[in-house]
Design an enzyme around this catalytic site. Structure first.
Site, short mmCIF file in Angstrom:
data_model
loop_
_atom_site.label_atom_id
_atom_site.label_comp_id
_atom_site.label_asym_id
_atom_site.label_seq_id
_atom_site.Cartn_x
_atom_site.Cartn_y
_atom_site.Cartn_z
N ASN A 33 -10.44 -2.74 2.42
CA ASN A 33 -10.12 -2.71 0.99
C ASN A 33 -11.39 -2.43 0.19
O ASN A 33 -12.49 -2.40 0.75
CB ASN A 33 -9.55 -4.06 0.55
CG ASN A 33 -8.07 -4.22 0.90
OD1 ASN A 33 -7.37 -3.24 1.16
ND2 ASN A 33 -7.61 -5.45 0.90
N TYR A 41 0.92 -4.33 12.14
CA TYR A 41 0.83 -2.89 11.86
C TYR A 41 1.68 -2.04 12.82
O TYR A 41 2.29 -1.07 12.39
CB TYR A 41 -0.64 -2.44 11.81
CG TYR A 41 -1.35 -2.94 10.56
CD1 TYR A 41 -1.63 -4.30 10.42
CD2 TYR A 41 -1.68 -2.10 9.52
CE1 TYR A 41 -2.25 -4.79 9.28
CE2 TYR A 41 -2.31 -2.58 8.38
CZ TYR A 41 -2.59 -3.93 8.26
OH TYR A 41 -3.20 -4.41 7.13
N HIS A 93 -4.03 0.93 11.88
CA HIS A 93 -3.81 -0.32 12.61
C HIS A 93 -5.17 -0.96 12.92
O HIS A 93 -5.98 -0.35 13.61
CB HIS A 93 -3.09 0.01 13.92
CG HIS A 93 -2.53 -1.19 14.62
ND1 HIS A 93 -3.10 -2.44 14.55
CD2 HIS A 93 -1.45 -1.33 15.42
CE1 HIS A 93 -2.39 -3.29 15.26
NE2 HIS A 93 -1.38 -2.65 15.80
N HIS A 126 0.83 -1.22 0.00
CA HIS A 126 0.00 0.00 0.00
C HIS A 126 0.86 1.27 0.00
O HIS A 126 0.53 2.26 0.64
CB HIS A 126 -0.94 0.04 1.21
CG HIS A 126 -1.96 -1.07 1.22
ND1 HIS A 126 -3.24 -0.91 0.75
CD2 HIS A 126 -1.88 -2.35 1.65
CE1 HIS A 126 -3.91 -2.05 0.91
NE2 HIS A 126 -3.10 -2.94 1.45
FE1 HDD Z 1 -2.60 -4.79 5.40
C1 HDD Z 1 -1.14 -1.74 5.13
C2 HDD Z 1 -5.53 -3.51 4.25
C3 HDD Z 1 -3.94 -7.97 5.28
C4 HDD Z 1 0.15 -6.00 6.86
N1 HDD Z 1 -3.20 -2.99 4.80
C5 HDD Z 1 -2.46 -1.85 4.75
C6 HDD Z 1 -3.25 -0.77 4.28
C7 HDD Z 1 -4.50 -1.25 4.03
C8 HDD Z 1 -4.47 -2.65 4.37
C9 HDD Z 1 -5.70 -0.48 3.54
C10 HDD Z 1 -2.76 0.65 4.03
C11 HDD Z 1 -3.00 1.52 5.21
C12 HDD Z 1 -2.57 2.93 4.86
O1 HDD Z 1 -3.21 3.52 3.98
O2 HDD Z 1 -1.59 3.38 5.44
N2 HDD Z 1 -4.34 -5.58 4.80
C13 HDD Z 1 -5.46 -4.87 4.46
C14 HDD Z 1 -6.59 -5.76 4.35
C15 HDD Z 1 -6.13 -7.02 4.63
C16 HDD Z 1 -4.73 -6.90 4.93
C17 HDD Z 1 -8.00 -5.34 4.01
C18 HDD Z 1 -6.86 -8.32 4.67
C19 HDD Z 1 -8.10 -8.43 4.99
N3 HDD Z 1 -1.99 -6.63 5.93
C20 HDD Z 1 -2.70 -7.81 5.84
C21 HDD Z 1 -1.98 -8.88 6.48
C22 HDD Z 1 -0.81 -8.32 6.95
C23 HDD Z 1 -0.85 -6.92 6.59
C24 HDD Z 1 -2.44 -10.31 6.61
C25 HDD Z 1 0.33 -8.95 7.68
C26 HDD Z 1 0.27 -10.02 8.40
N4 HDD Z 1 -0.78 -4.02 5.83
C27 HDD Z 1 0.17 -4.70 6.50
C28 HDD Z 1 1.35 -3.83 6.90
C29 HDD Z 1 0.92 -2.43 6.33
C30 HDD Z 1 -0.42 -2.73 5.69
C31 HDD Z 1 2.68 -4.37 6.44
C32 HDD Z 1 1.91 -1.72 5.42
C33 HDD Z 1 1.89 -0.27 5.84
C34 HDD Z 1 1.13 -0.23 7.07
O3 HDD Z 1 0.70 -1.50 7.37
O4 HDD Z 1 0.90 0.75 7.74
O5 HDD Z 1 1.46 -3.81 8.29
#
Ligand code: HDD
Length: 713
Positions: free
Chosen positions: A152, A366, A343, A79
């Site tokens: 999402n 997160y 988060h 993202h």
């Molecule tokens: Fe995630 C970012 C949505 C599964 C780990 N995720 C992130 C963002 C969104 C989502 C909208 C961007 C937030 C922003 O605009 O800063 N993610 C989802 C959805 C998931 C999902 C809807 C499944 C239903 N994500 C998911 C899993 C993991 C992560 C299973 C890890 C185990 N996601 C992350 C992250 C991020 C992230 C690596 C990257 C940047 C952040 O968190 O702030 O922690």
């Protein structure tokens, strides 16, 4: 410093604009170093003689360059590319029966929000129009603390367990040896992974649909994806799924168009959101909930804890409970959109988690990612992340701590600080986790109730109109066509066949290989269910009842408004000014915007002798950046057919199934264009300033596209 004085509440209220703020501070404002020393020369470094070497003692140069060198922080691992906006959330009806969350009980409160939309796979500078899931993350600054709904634009996910997330992301991102391709899933590693992960098949249907190439961030649905819990003040829980329904309807573009937009304007979505808000066309979504009593946990033939499943709206209707309005652009992209830290674990009393194993993994990820990205456990002190609720605790110090804690007490319990701050009892708003009974063996296993990977994929595919199904076939043919390893294509055909035999056959034809008769069992490669002896269903359930809500074209909540749509007016010297004016006014009254395009900037002279200001030239404008096209009448219009870019413009509009209207000499240009076959999506009139044409064009534009044309091209 000025932004740090603005609060999130100020932002939501759209208080002082930048311009006003700057004006009020312009007097006596000097350029200074970060230590506050006024700078006398910001153009020249300190040198030994005017042609001599620069001096190390130039603390002004060194400070400026050092700060510049450190301007970038690590981009989000997923993202990375995002667009943000401020706004507010307003509740329609108190939800006390289900949740005690304050912001879901008081209809008089406007809860400030910050929203960040994003693509998943690409780097921060990648195109907006990649085929991808869109992040839809909403930060509610409630009076009881921050609640983040980190969702999402699709209601399901690729995988069932967080353990697979790094694998999924490694597979979809650019391949590690050559960093190709950027922001695209059409490559071997992604489809290799997917072909071995049958649990992804439902999500694959969504990602191959036009949901993955939205017309606008303002025209996307949003989903919380996981099942969460609402908890009321009697400590009774209900399962809940969150939905965002856009007031402008849910619309996508054509795939060829998406690729061309990426070249013409890779900031297409970011700019569209920014401009809509600047122009006062504030995007709105309604918040809907599907509520399921705890007693119905096992009522369905899928598991509520499985994030690859949705609850069809026909089974559990979506109740609309409030609306969100985005009414203010960020003052600074980095400070707000880049530094915002979402988060799924940011919840408030009245909302709680479930045991969805994907959600549980996210609860760890997160905070960890913010530590790496923002570099400090104090990320909650960055203005965009600050709660508006009072915040007191004994956490101390760390990188870049902003708060100056007074006194010597930084522990609990204490007597020296009078015991402060106190724990809050439940009736004082203290958060208590839902008292779920958990009594089980420790296992590394997947529940058997998660094992039907095909029925909801088939549900999605069968709920689409034939046009939408064709788009899924084309998307799969494109993506798998770019895959170089034939065995991966074959495995994918095997999986598609398990969803729908017709779908698989159509893709197979395009790939020039047969659907394998005895497909390899993908699960043998992968997720480990097999060695525990679990038998996964190998075919979709045949008794599927299609759900209209899953189709963008059938969705009953679809809006027919043309508000904020951009309509190209192809003009020339000698255009009929009245023809332009009458259509422009009609479109404006319906909320759309006419953009005058001509061979040169400045003004053109109409056949009536009036001057018409030109907004874009044919060198700049491209059909893919507009929703529809109108060619007015006028003697000079006939010459448009000599302009190469006009021909390209019209052909693209035609191929991307846009509505085209033309009158008088304009209509002749269409009739004489041998590449364009007349159809109901082309509205022509021999008359000038034809009011009937205006009415039918506006009605047609409300349908978004004349997709039926695809059969003839
Ligand atoms: Fe995630 C970012 C949505 C599964 C780990 N995720 C992130 C963002 C969104 C989502 C909208 C961007 C937030 C922003 O605009 O800063 N993610 C989802 C959805 C998931 C999902 C809807 C499944 C239903 N994500 C998911 C899993 C993991 C992560 C299973 C890890 C185990 N996601 C992350 C992250 C991020 C992230 C690596 C990257 C940047 C952040 O968190 O702030 O922690």
């Amino acid at each position: 410093m000025k932004n740090s004085k603005k609060t999130n509440q100020d932002n939501a209220d759209g208080k002082q604009s930048d311009l006003e703020f700057n004006k009020s501070h312009a007097e006596n404002e000097f350029l200074t170093t970060n230590q506050g020393v006024k700078i006398n020369d910001n153009n020249n470094s300190l040198k030994s003689g005017e042609r001599g070497p620069s001096l190390l003692e130039d603390f002004i140069l060194r400070e400026k360059i050092t700060h510049f060198d450190h301007e970038r922080i690590p981009e989000r691992i997923v993202h990375a590319r995002g667009s943000g906006a401020h706004g507010y959330f307003e509740l329609y009806e108190p939800m006390g029966k289900y949740t005690k969350a304050g912001f879901l009980n008081d209809t008089s409160i406007k809860t400030p929000v910050f929203v960040r939309f994003s693509t998943v796979a690409g780097s921060r500078g990648s195109t907006d129009l990649a085929r991808d899931v869109r992040g839809f993350a909403v930060k509610f600054y409630t009076q009881e603390g921050v609640f983040d709904l980190v969702g999402n634009n699709m209601p399901v996910f690729f995988i069932q367990d967080a353990m697979k997330f790094p694998d999924l992301i490694h597979a979809v991102k650019a391949e590690p040896h050559n960093e190709i391709p950027q922001a695209a899933s059409a490559h071997d590693t992604f489809w290799d992974f997917i072909s071995l992960m049958p649990e992804s098949m439902h999500m694959i249907m969504w990602v191959m649909s036009d949901r993955a190439i939205p017309r606008s961030l303002r025209m996307m649905e949003g989903f919380g994806v996981h099942t969460f819990r609402f908890v009321n003040d009697k400590n009774e829980a209900h399962f809940v799924k969150f939905h965002w329904k856009p007031k402008l309807g849910t619309h996508g573009v054509a795939w060829d168009e998406a690729q061309k937009i990426s070249g013409k304007n890779s900031d297409f979505h970011k700019q569209d959101l920014w401009e809509a808000i600047e122009e006062g066309n504030f995007p709105e979504w309604e918040l809907g909930v599907q509520i399921i009593p705890e007693s119905d946990e096992h009522k369905y033939d899928f598991d509520l804890l499985d994030p690859t499943k949705l609850i069809p709206e026909e089974l559990v209707p979506v109740t609309i409970i409030g609306k969100m309005v985005l009414n203010k652009n960020p003052d600074n992209f980095f400070a707000e959109t880049e530094q915002v830290a979402f988060h799924p674990g940011h919840i408030v009393p009245g909302i709680d988690f479930t045991n969805d194993p994907l959600l549980q993994g996210r609860l760890f990820s997160y905070t960890d990612t913010q530590l790496s990205r923002l570099g400090s456990p104090n990320f909650h002190e960055i203005p965009i992340n600050r709660t508006i609720a009072p915040m007191h605790n004994h956490q101390r110090d760390g990188h870049m701590r902003q708060e100056i804690a007074v006194g010597k007490v930084s522990y609990h319990p204490n007597s020296l600080g009078g015991g402060c701050p106190f724990q809050a009892k439940m009736d004082q708003g203290g958060f208590t986790s839902f008292n779920e009974r958990v009594d089980a063996h420790k296992v590394r296993e997947r529940s058997k109730s998660f094992s039907d990977h095909f029925s909801q994929a088939a549900l999605f595919y069968n709920s689409q109109t034939p046009i939408e199904q064709d788009h899924i076939v084309s998307a799969l043919s494109f993506e798998l066509g770019k895959v170089e390893t034939v065995a991966i294509r074959e495995r994918m055909l095997g999986l598609l066949n398990q969803v729908d035999a017709n779908l698989a056959a159509k893709v197979a034809k395009n790939l020039g290989i047969p659907v394998p008769k005895n497909p390899e069992k993908p699960m043998n490669h992968g997720v480990g269910a097999d060695d525990k002896g679990n038998q996964e269903p190998s075919k979709a359930n045949q008794n599927i009842v299609p759900s209209d809500a899953l189709s963008m074209l059938k969705n009953p909540t679809i809006s027919n408004t043309i508000a904020t749509r951009q309509i190209a007016f192809l003009c020339n010297e000698g255009v009929n000014a009245d023809s332009v004016k009458v259509m422009k006014t009609a479109l404006k009254n319906a909320g759309a915007k006419a953009v005058i395009i001509a061979p040169h900037l400045g003004t053109i002279v109409s056949e009536e002798g009036t001057e018409i200001p030109v907004e874009q030239t044919y060198k700049i404008a491209a059909s893919v950046l507009f929703d529809g096209v109108f060619i007015p009448s006028g003697k000079g219009i006939a010459d448009l057919s000599k302009i190469k870019e006009v021909k390209e413009f019209l052909n693209d509009s035609y191929h991307h199934c846009k509505f085209i209207a033309a009158e008088g000499e304009g209509a002749k240009i269409i009739k004489n264009n041998s590449d364009i076959k007349e159809d109901p999506g082309i509205l022509l009139s021999e008359n000038h300033s034809d009011k009937n044409l205006n009415v039918s064009f506006i009605k047609a534009l409300g349908r978004h596209r004349f997709w039926e044309r695809e059969k003839n091209i």
